[in-house]
Motif scaffolding. Structure first.
Motif, short mmCIF file in Angstrom:
data_model
loop_
_atom_site.label_atom_id
_atom_site.label_comp_id
_atom_site.label_asym_id
_atom_site.label_seq_id
_atom_site.Cartn_x
_atom_site.Cartn_y
_atom_site.Cartn_z
N THR A 126 -28.99 -20.24 41.22
CA THR A 126 -28.08 -19.27 40.63
C THR A 126 -26.97 -18.88 41.61
O THR A 126 -25.83 -18.70 41.21
N ALA A 127 -27.29 -18.79 42.89
CA ALA A 127 -26.25 -18.49 43.88
C ALA A 127 -25.29 -19.67 44.01
O ALA A 127 -24.07 -19.49 44.08
N SER A 128 -25.82 -20.88 44.03
CA SER A 128 -24.96 -22.06 44.14
C SER A 128 -24.06 -22.21 42.92
O SER A 128 -22.89 -22.57 43.03
N THR A 129 -24.61 -21.92 41.75
CA THR A 129 -23.83 -22.02 40.52
C THR A 129 -22.73 -20.97 40.49
O THR A 129 -21.64 -21.21 39.97
N SER A 130 -22.99 -19.82 41.06
CA SER A 130 -21.96 -18.78 41.06
C SER A 130 -20.74 -19.22 41.88
O SER A 130 -19.62 -18.81 41.58
N VAL A 131 -20.94 -20.06 42.88
CA VAL A 131 -19.79 -20.59 43.63
C VAL A 131 -18.91 -21.40 42.71
O VAL A 131 -17.69 -21.26 42.70
N VAL A 132 -19.52 -22.25 41.90
CA VAL A 132 -18.76 -23.10 40.97
C VAL A 132 -18.04 -22.24 39.94
O VAL A 132 -16.90 -22.51 39.57
N GLU A 133 -18.69 -21.19 39.47
CA GLU A 133 -18.10 -20.35 38.44
C GLU A 133 -17.04 -19.39 38.96
O GLU A 133 -16.08 -19.09 38.26
N ASP A 134 -17.21 -18.91 40.18
CA ASP A 134 -16.33 -17.85 40.69
C ASP A 134 -15.17 -18.36 41.54
O ASP A 134 -14.27 -17.58 41.84
N PHE A 135 -15.21 -19.61 41.95
CA PHE A 135 -14.17 -20.14 42.84
C PHE A 135 -13.53 -21.37 42.21
O PHE A 135 -14.24 -22.25 41.70
N ARG A 137 -11.74 -25.04 42.00
CA ARG A 137 -12.13 -26.29 42.65
C ARG A 137 -11.61 -26.38 44.09
O ARG A 137 -12.35 -26.73 44.98
N GLY A 138 -10.40 -26.07 44.34
CA GLY A 138 -9.83 -26.18 45.67
C GLY A 138 -10.32 -25.15 46.68
O GLY A 138 -10.09 -25.28 47.87
N ARG A 140 -13.71 -24.03 46.80
CA ARG A 140 -15.17 -24.01 46.85
C ARG A 140 -15.73 -24.40 48.20
O ARG A 140 -16.88 -24.11 48.49
N GLY A 141 -14.96 -25.05 49.02
CA GLY A 141 -15.47 -25.49 50.32
C GLY A 141 -15.84 -24.34 51.23
O GLY A 141 -16.85 -24.39 51.93
N ARG A 142 -15.04 -23.32 51.24
CA ARG A 142 -15.29 -22.18 52.13
C ARG A 142 -16.63 -21.50 51.82
O ARG A 142 -17.44 -21.31 52.72
N PRO A 143 -16.89 -21.09 50.58
CA PRO A 143 -18.18 -20.45 50.35
C PRO A 143 -19.36 -21.43 50.44
O PRO A 143 -20.47 -21.02 50.77
N SER A 144 -19.10 -22.68 50.16
CA SER A 144 -20.20 -23.66 50.23
C SER A 144 -20.61 -23.88 51.66
O SER A 144 -21.75 -24.07 51.97
#
Length: 144
Positions: A126-135, A137-138, A140-144
């Motif tokens: 759920t935390a990983s999916t929130s990165v995809v939903e909240d950020f 495409r360009g 997503r690297g920072r929070p990942s």
């Protein structure tokens, strides 16, 4: 700065805290708590017992992320997103890990660790999916 960028910036520390805590918890259990508990319960069979418990818990993790991911897709809240799933996973996982300290049998220890793995993997997905939903495409690297 847009409202979305500022809200994403506020989310980053929370995501870091969630993911850091998750990895510390799982790593600590696997490296310290689980081997110590297995040895306390059955020192003679500790290697085989630890292998069995970790293998069963690993098998549980294969199903945790798809099941919880699909469930959270269907039930996420408009305002809180997947946070209720993260909180529930953290509470169940934490309670299971805490209860492992009192497990009196290898079966109980294994069951508690499997429950904890399922729940903590729910936090992860759920935390990983929130990165995809909240950020976007360009970004997503920072929070990942």
């Amino acid at each position: 700065m847009s409202g979305h960028a500022s809200s994403r910036r506020r989310v980053l520390p929370w995501l870091a805290m969630v993911m850091g805590s998750l990895y510390v918890a799982i790593g600590g259990v696997v490296a310290v708590l689980l081997p110590a508990q297995v040895e306390r319960i059955d020192a003679d069979a500790k290697v085989a017992a630890l292998a069995a418990i970790t293998s069963i818990a690993f098998a549980v993790t294969l199903f945790a992320q798809p099941i919880i991911g699909a469930a959270s897709d269907r039930t996420r809240d408009r305002y809180m997103g997947r946070a209720p799933w993260m909180l529930a996973g953290a509470l169940v996982g934490g309670a299971s890990v805490a209860a492992m300290g009192w497990a009196g049998s290898l079966i109980a220890l294994g069951a508690l660790w499997a429950i904890a793995q399922f729940a903590l993997n729910g936090v992860d997905i759920t935390a990983s999916t929130s990165v995809v939903e909240d950020f976007p495409r360009g970004a997503r690297g920072r929070p990942s």
